[in-house]
Write an enzyme that holds these catalytic residues in place. Structure first.
Site, PDB file in Angstrom:
ATOM      1  N   LYS A   7      15.496   3.910   5.174  1.00  0.00           N
ATOM      2  CA  LYS A   7      16.706   4.559   4.633  1.00  0.00           C
ATOM      3  C   LYS A   7      17.009   5.828   5.413  1.00  0.00           C
ATOM      4  O   LYS A   7      16.116   6.446   6.011  1.00  0.00           O
ATOM      5  CB  LYS A   7      16.561   4.874   3.135  1.00  0.00           C
ATOM      6  N   GLY A  99      10.876  10.744   7.551  1.00  0.00           N
ATOM      7  CA  GLY A  99      12.032  10.978   6.673  1.00  0.00           C
ATOM      8  C   GLY A  99      12.865   9.718   6.508  1.00  0.00           C
ATOM      9  O   GLY A  99      14.038   9.772   6.141  1.00  0.00           O
ATOM     10  N   ALA A 101      11.603   6.915   4.707  1.00  0.00           N
ATOM     11  CA  ALA A 101      11.032   6.169   3.573  1.00  0.00           C
ATOM     12  C   ALA A 101      10.217   4.960   4.015  1.00  0.00           C
ATOM     13  O   ALA A 101      10.159   3.944   3.314  1.00  0.00           O
ATOM     14  CB  ALA A 101      12.130   5.742   2.585  1.00  0.00           C
ATOM     15  N   GLY A 102       9.577   5.059   5.178  1.00  0.00           N
ATOM     16  CA  GLY A 102       8.781   3.943   5.705  1.00  0.00           C
ATOM     17  C   GLY A 102       7.678   3.508   4.742  1.00  0.00           C
ATOM     18  O   GLY A 102       7.492   2.309   4.502  1.00  0.00           O
ATOM     19  N   GLY A 103       6.962   4.452   4.170  1.00  0.00           N
ATOM     20  CA  GLY A 103       5.898   4.117   3.203  1.00  0.00           C
ATOM     21  C   GLY A 103       6.493   3.584   1.911  1.00  0.00           C
ATOM     22  O   GLY A 103       6.042   2.567   1.369  1.00  0.00           O
ATOM     23  N   ASP A 137      11.462   7.713  -3.632  1.00  0.00           N
ATOM     24  CA  ASP A 137      12.381   6.855  -2.870  1.00  0.00           C
ATOM     25  C   ASP A 137      12.159   5.363  -3.123  1.00  0.00           C
ATOM     26  O   ASP A 137      12.925   4.529  -2.628  1.00  0.00           O
ATOM     27  CB  ASP A 137      12.202   7.091  -1.358  1.00  0.00           C
TER      28      ASP A 137
HETATM   29  O1  C5P Z   1       8.022  11.367  -4.413  1.00  0.00           O
HETATM   30  P1  C5P Z   1       7.289  11.514  -3.135  1.00  0.00           P
HETATM   31  O2  C5P Z   1       5.815  11.251  -3.290  1.00  0.00           O
HETATM   32  O3  C5P Z   1       7.869  10.743  -2.015  1.00  0.00           O
HETATM   33  O4  C5P Z   1       7.423  13.044  -2.733  1.00  0.00           O
HETATM   34  C1  C5P Z   1       6.601  13.656  -1.756  1.00  0.00           C
HETATM   35  C2  C5P Z   1       6.558  15.148  -2.007  1.00  0.00           C
HETATM   36  O5  C5P Z   1       7.858  15.709  -1.774  1.00  0.00           O
HETATM   37  C3  C5P Z   1       6.218  15.528  -3.432  1.00  0.00           C
HETATM   38  O6  C5P Z   1       4.844  15.658  -3.587  1.00  0.00           O
HETATM   39  C4  C5P Z   1       6.934  16.875  -3.585  1.00  0.00           C
HETATM   40  O7  C5P Z   1       6.150  17.892  -3.048  1.00  0.00           O
HETATM   41  C5  C5P Z   1       8.165  16.732  -2.716  1.00  0.00           C
HETATM   42  N1  C5P Z   1       9.362  16.346  -3.494  1.00  0.00           N
HETATM   43  C6  C5P Z   1      10.011  17.290  -4.265  1.00  0.00           C
HETATM   44  N2  C5P Z   1      11.109  16.923  -4.995  1.00  0.00           N
HETATM   45  C7  C5P Z   1      11.579  15.662  -4.943  1.00  0.00           C
HETATM   46  C8  C5P Z   1      10.957  14.685  -4.138  1.00  0.00           C
HETATM   47  C9  C5P Z   1       9.843  15.068  -3.419  1.00  0.00           C
HETATM   48  O8  C5P Z   1       9.608  18.451  -4.333  1.00  0.00           O
HETATM   49  N3  C5P Z   1      12.665  15.347  -5.669  1.00  0.00           N
END
Ligand code: C5P
Length: 310
Positions: A7, A99, A101-103, A137
């Protein structure tokens, strides 16, 4: 066998803090036809195994694809007794920690795939709900297309799909940005301007819903979308990574419709008028930045989420 798309963020605005420590966001997400292939196999050994030949993809419990399978085992233990093991093979094409969203998209593919493999009959929205517990994501990666994402990024409002718009995307292989670092740094630098009351947060999100970027998407106006690309995280990532800033400038000078960093970076994409223009920009950028560390991809926007191939 599943296709798991990357994405990009056409829009990313950080509007506030959340009690759970995350950020309240308003984003417009778009998936692109740059994809990993995920093979899922039921096996007789009694565990979840991850296979991937990309050096930066972990094969242990820290891999989000593993965690997706583990979540399904916990949620549906009876099915796991019937089908005791699962092998997950990831053929990586999407740059890692970019950035894109590969994982998250690998995790989404595992949820969609295990749902089929174990005949669970879960709906797309049930899969999205499970996905939200793995990463912000993941629900979008299940759904795909074009969508407004609010909350942590997991609450989706679909928009009409954009088709036939090509992008060029660049990522330095040796650069990786931690999403957690980018958000933490943003909070340190700009936290004082966060919106704090619930009503104002809702008003801000509503303004994006009825705002110019959504209008441009409804009109499928690629030129206007290009003008309106926006990402708050550029404010912390670009000063720290001069190569990313330079790549963005090289794209901007190549006559594209617009350019922006995706998510927490460090990948940078540019919207192009046509596939031919995207291919030409690729050649031009190669000449301006003759660095083998820089990977460049041309891809159209994609209209679907996880695709089951067989
Ligand atoms: O949700 P995900 O694990 O992909 O997010 C990775 C990190 O990005 C989270 O641990 C957080 O520190 C930060 N994040 C955030 N606010 C969001 C999404 C992600 O602070 N809405």
């Amino acid at each position: 066998m599943l296709k798991a798309f990357a994405k990009i963020n056409l829009y990313l605005e950080i509007i506030g803090d959340r009690p759970d420590g995350y950020h309240e966001l308003v984003m417009i997400l778009q998936n692109i036809d740059l994809a990993d292939q995920i093979d899922l196999l039921a096996s007789s050994h009694d565990d979840i195994r991850v296979y991937c030949d990309h050096p930066e993809v972990p094969l242990d419990k820290s891999n989000i694809a593993y965690r997706a399978a583990k979540l399904m085992v916990t949620e549906f233990p009876d099915a796991f007794v019937k089908y005791p093991g699962v092998d997950i093979t990831i053929h990586k094409r999407i740059p890692v920690a970019a950035g894109l969203a590969g994982g998250s998209t690998n995790a989404a593919a595992v949820l969609v795939g295990i749902n089929l493999l174990w005949n669970l009959g879960l709906t797309q929205s049930e899969l999205e709900e499970l996905g939200a517990t793995l990463g912000s994501d993941v629900p979008f990666c299940v759904a795909g297309g074009t969508a407004i994402a609010t909350g942590r990024g997991e609450q989706l409002s679909p928009l009409p799909s954009l088709e036939n718009i090509y992008i060029i995307l660049g990522k330095y292989r040796s650069l990786a940005v931690s999403t957690a670092w980018a958000y933490k740094t943003y909070r340190q630098q700009f936290g004082s301007s966060y919106i704090r009351d619930t009503n104002s947060l809702a008003t801000r999100a509503a303004a994006v819903h009825s705002g110019p970027m959504v209008k441009a998407i409804l009109h499928k106006d690629a030129m206007e979308i290009g003008h309106l690309l926006y990402n708050d995280l550029e404010r912390v990532v670009l000063p720290e990574y001069p190569q990313v800033l330079q790549l963005r400038e090289v794209f901007a000078n190549a006559g594209v419709l617009g350019t922006m960093m995706s998510g927490s970076g460090p990948s940078v994409f540019a919207l192009c008028e046509s596939k031919e223009q995207a291919e030409q920009v690729k050649l031009d950028v190669r000449k301006t930045i003759p660095d083998n560390d820089l990977e460049l991809f041309v891809a159209p926007m994609s209209t679907h989420g996880i695709q089951v191939i067989s």
